[in-house]
Scaffold this motif. Structure first.
Motif, short mmCIF file in Angstrom:
data_model
loop_
_atom_site.label_atom_id
_atom_site.label_comp_id
_atom_site.label_asym_id
_atom_site.label_seq_id
_atom_site.Cartn_x
_atom_site.Cartn_y
_atom_site.Cartn_z
N PHE A 195 5.57 6.97 3.86
CA PHE A 195 5.53 5.52 3.95
C PHE A 195 5.45 4.87 2.57
O PHE A 195 6.07 3.84 2.31
CB PHE A 195 4.35 5.06 4.81
N SER A 196 4.66 5.46 1.67
CA SER A 196 4.47 4.84 0.37
C SER A 196 5.77 4.79 -0.43
O SER A 196 5.98 3.88 -1.22
CB SER A 196 3.41 5.60 -0.43
N ARG A 197 6.64 5.76 -0.22
CA ARG A 197 7.89 5.80 -0.98
C ARG A 197 9.03 5.05 -0.31
O ARG A 197 9.73 4.28 -0.94
CB ARG A 197 8.30 7.27 -1.22
N PHE A 198 9.19 5.24 1.00
CA PHE A 198 10.43 4.80 1.63
C PHE A 198 10.36 3.48 2.38
O PHE A 198 11.40 2.88 2.64
CB PHE A 198 10.94 5.90 2.58
N LEU A 199 9.18 3.06 2.79
CA LEU A 199 9.12 1.84 3.58
C LEU A 199 8.52 0.67 2.81
O LEU A 199 8.27 -0.38 3.38
CB LEU A 199 8.33 2.09 4.87
N GLY A 200 8.26 0.85 1.54
CA GLY A 200 7.80 -0.26 0.71
C GLY A 200 6.44 -0.79 1.06
O GLY A 200 6.14 -1.96 0.82
N VAL A 201 5.58 0.05 1.68
CA VAL A 201 4.22 -0.37 2.00
C VAL A 201 3.25 0.58 1.31
O VAL A 201 3.61 1.69 0.92
CB VAL A 201 3.97 -0.37 3.52
N ASP A 202 2.00 0.14 1.16
CA ASP A 202 1.03 1.05 0.56
C ASP A 202 0.61 2.11 1.58
O ASP A 202 0.91 2.01 2.77
CB ASP A 202 -0.19 0.29 0.03
N VAL A 203 -0.06 3.13 1.08
CA VAL A 203 -0.40 4.27 1.93
C VAL A 203 -1.30 3.85 3.08
O VAL A 203 -1.14 4.32 4.21
CB VAL A 203 -1.06 5.38 1.09
N GLU A 204 -2.26 2.97 2.80
CA GLU A 204 -3.18 2.55 3.85
C GLU A 204 -2.43 1.95 5.04
O GLU A 204 -2.67 2.30 6.19
CB GLU A 204 -4.20 1.54 3.33
N THR A 205 -1.49 1.05 4.75
CA THR A 205 -0.70 0.43 5.81
C THR A 205 0.15 1.47 6.54
O THR A 205 0.25 1.46 7.78
CB THR A 205 0.20 -0.68 5.24
N GLY A 206 0.75 2.37 5.78
CA GLY A 206 1.57 3.42 6.39
C GLY A 206 0.78 4.32 7.31
O GLY A 206 1.23 4.66 8.40
#
Length: 591
Positions: free
Chosen positions: A143-154
């Motif tokens: 999530f942190s790399r590919f969806l443009g959100v921080d890890v917590e949100t992912g």
């Protein structure tokens, strides 16, 4: 379209598929919730078992470790596949014939003890939470790399998805979701492997390309493995194909880690429980064959991906000016999982053996973590200016090889499928340990189906929240964390399951003492060497391999205590005989 747009589309489609399957598979009784009603076809169970077992460690980390470790990284290949053979031959058919819901069920009834059941469910919960930590970290990385959100949100998104399809359908929903997840993850693994093999060696079969020759460039006509040996030695590493030499793991540690991973695989509760979902003992054996076949597709491809990634990675970065660095590096640099520190001020990236700075950062999902590490530590003088997290190799490989954006997005979806499929199986083990083994079998034998089902869903929710915290505050690398879980499984479950099936004299005091001694020793060693700064003190065996020693401790203690105490009751010994004697083609008999 951009990589991010493709990722949103493909990940969105796969998530919708998983939730749709879960809704169609929702259950209203405990047998459906815990063992999918016991009627899953063997080929479907083989697919689901493969997805359940091939976690984020298999998909994300294993090829990365082989890429950096070379031959020594094949510990994971040998241990995990060899362990599955042990599980298929020694445990799965017999446990299915026993016909209960969970591993603590078998331990509690086989060793005629509530205390043994409690020890087993504590071990199951501990192993599962340790294992799930690696899965949630894998979700966070994707999530942190590919969806443009921080890890917590992912991680929160992943928590919601896995809770919905686990809570709605229980094992039934998880099983059919995992069938879909296997299809996603294997396509995501194989398609880029074929494309990269064609680009480097001209062969459409990655396994053959790995042993073939480089098709073009300065190394054209040379064997790929020979080229990798030269690249590694030129950079100060051990030769890529060397074993047990300078810079490689000692033989005793390789042996210990392999045994630990084998026994740990055979003792993993979330994999064992899958064999309760088929209608017969014969079905358990057939599904084990299918699962090994489906697992083998990925596991024979992983070394090829590792070799291709090593070749492309070094070629694309080493000796190149940072100003002209490929876009993939800067994309990943923003996550904190790769970094460059210019030690000599020449603006050129240099990759050599050794860490670029003291210590190793713990990536918590904050993008400034690694940058702060570089600022707060004086760089080492070994000439290496690059830091690369092994967990990114599979995910970054399509970008490194300049494959189309949709392939990159497919790999991201595959990584999520691998992590979520295993996480759901682990969460069900945790929920069933508490709702079935603890609440129903020990606390309230009069609990209704509705009460047990409600508690199971509540416990999945609680487990998801705790697992999410592990994803936000991970204890280490995905494969390393998972390796520790295998150590705990090998030192707790495997010996008592093996002896419980094949040795009638194994008794209650022996099993309880063995599980406590084996897991206690392993856990103490891991804490001492991982968290207290002690050097490995048992023959130099690493904490990732100490589970093999803990397994031996468990076996020895169980046998000695069993021989020194009263034998099991005659009814238990008769049960062991009936479980062990193969009557393979018929329906499983409950005891």
């Amino acid at each position: 379209m951009s990589i991010q747009t493709w990722t949103y589309i493909i990940v969105g489609i796969t998530f919708a598929l998983y939730l749709g399957i879960a809704w169609a598979s929702r259950v209203k009784d405990t047998k459906g919730f815990y063992v999918a009603g016991g009627g899953v076809p063997p080929i479907a169970n083989g697919l689901a078992t493969a997805a359940d077992w091939m976690s984020a460690a298999s998909f994300l980390s294993m090829a990365g470790l082989i890429s950096f470790m070379g031959y020594s990284g094949c510990i994971y290949l040998m241990g995990w596949t060899g362990g599955y053979v042990l599980l298929a031959l020694l445990l799965a058919p017999y446990l299915r014939k026993f016909g209960k819901f969970t591993v603590p069920d078998f331990v509690g009834d086989r060793y005629y003890s509530t205390a043994a059941r409690v020890v087993a469910l504590v071990c199951a919960i501990f192993v599962s939470f340790t294992y799930v930590a690696g899965q949630m970290r894998g979700v966070g990385i994707v999530f942190s790399r590919f969806l443009g959100v921080d890890v917590e949100t992912g991680v929160v998104i992943g928590m919601v998805i896995v809770f919905l399809y686990s809570g709605l359908g229980g094992m039934k929903g998880i099983t059919w979701t995992q069938v879909a997840q296997y299809c996603v993850l294997i396509l995501a693994f194989i398609i880029p492997a074929i494309a990269i093999s064609m680009k480097i060696t001209g062969s459409p079969v990655p396994q053959l390309g790995f042993g073939g020759t480089v098709a073009e460039g300065p190394h054209a006509g040379r064997f790929l493995l020979e080229t990798l040996d030269q690249i590694n030695t030129d950079l100060g590493f051990a030769a890529y194909t060397s074993a047990f030499g300078a810079g490689s793991k000692p033989m005793i540690d390789v042996l210990a880690m392999t045994l630990c991973l084998m026994a740990g695989t055979a003792g993993l509760p979330h994999v064992i429980i899958r064999f309760y979902t088929v209608p017969s003992v014969r079905g358990a054996r057939i599904s084990a064959f299918y699962a090994l076949l489906f697992i083998g597709i990925l596991y024979t491809t992983a070394p090829a991906i590792a070799g291709f990634a090593r070749y492309n990675f070094v070629d694309s970065l080493n000796g190149k000016p940072y100003a002209t660095v490929p876009s993939w590096f800067k994309n990943w640099e923003s996550t904190g999982l790769v970094a460059w520190v210019d030690k000599n001020g020449d603006g050129v990236m240099q990759y050599r053996a050794g860490a670029p700075f003291p210590g190793k950062p713990a990536f918590t999902g904050q993008k400034g973590d690694l940058g702060q590490m570089l600022v707060s530590n004086t760089p080492t003088d070994n000439g290496n200016e690059l830091y690369v997290d092994a967990d990114i190799i599979v995910l970054a490989n399509p970008e490194i090889a300049n494959l189309p954006p949709w392939v990159v997005a497919l790999v991201a979806a595959g990584g999520l499928a691998a992590a979520l499929s295993t996480a759901s199986g682990l969460l069900l083990v945790i929920a069933s340990s508490i709702s079935h083994d603890l609440y129903y079998r020990i606390i309230n034998r009069k609990a209704t189906e509705r009460q047990r089902l409600l508690l199971g869903r509540i416990m999945i929710g609680v487990a998801v929240i705790i697992a999410g915290l592990f994803g936000i505050y991970p204890p280490g690398f995905v494969a390393q964390v998972v390796a520790l879980a295998f150590g705990l499984a090998s030192s707790s479950f495997f010996p008592v399951l093996l002896l419980g099936i094949f040795w009638k004299k194994a008794n209650k005091p022996g099993a309880i003492s063995g599980m406590i001694a084996g897991m206690g020793f392993t856990l103490l060693y891991i804490v001492q060497t991982k968290f207290m700064g002690m050097a490995p003190w048992f023959l130099g065996v690493s904490p990732e391999g100490i589970g093999a020693v803990g397994m031996c401790v468990n076996l020895a203690v169980t046998v000695i205590v069993s021989l020194c105490t009263a034998p099991p009751p005659a009814a238990v010994q008769e049960m062991v005989e009936s479980v062990r004697i193969p009557r393979g083609a018929g329906a499983a008999v409950d005891h």
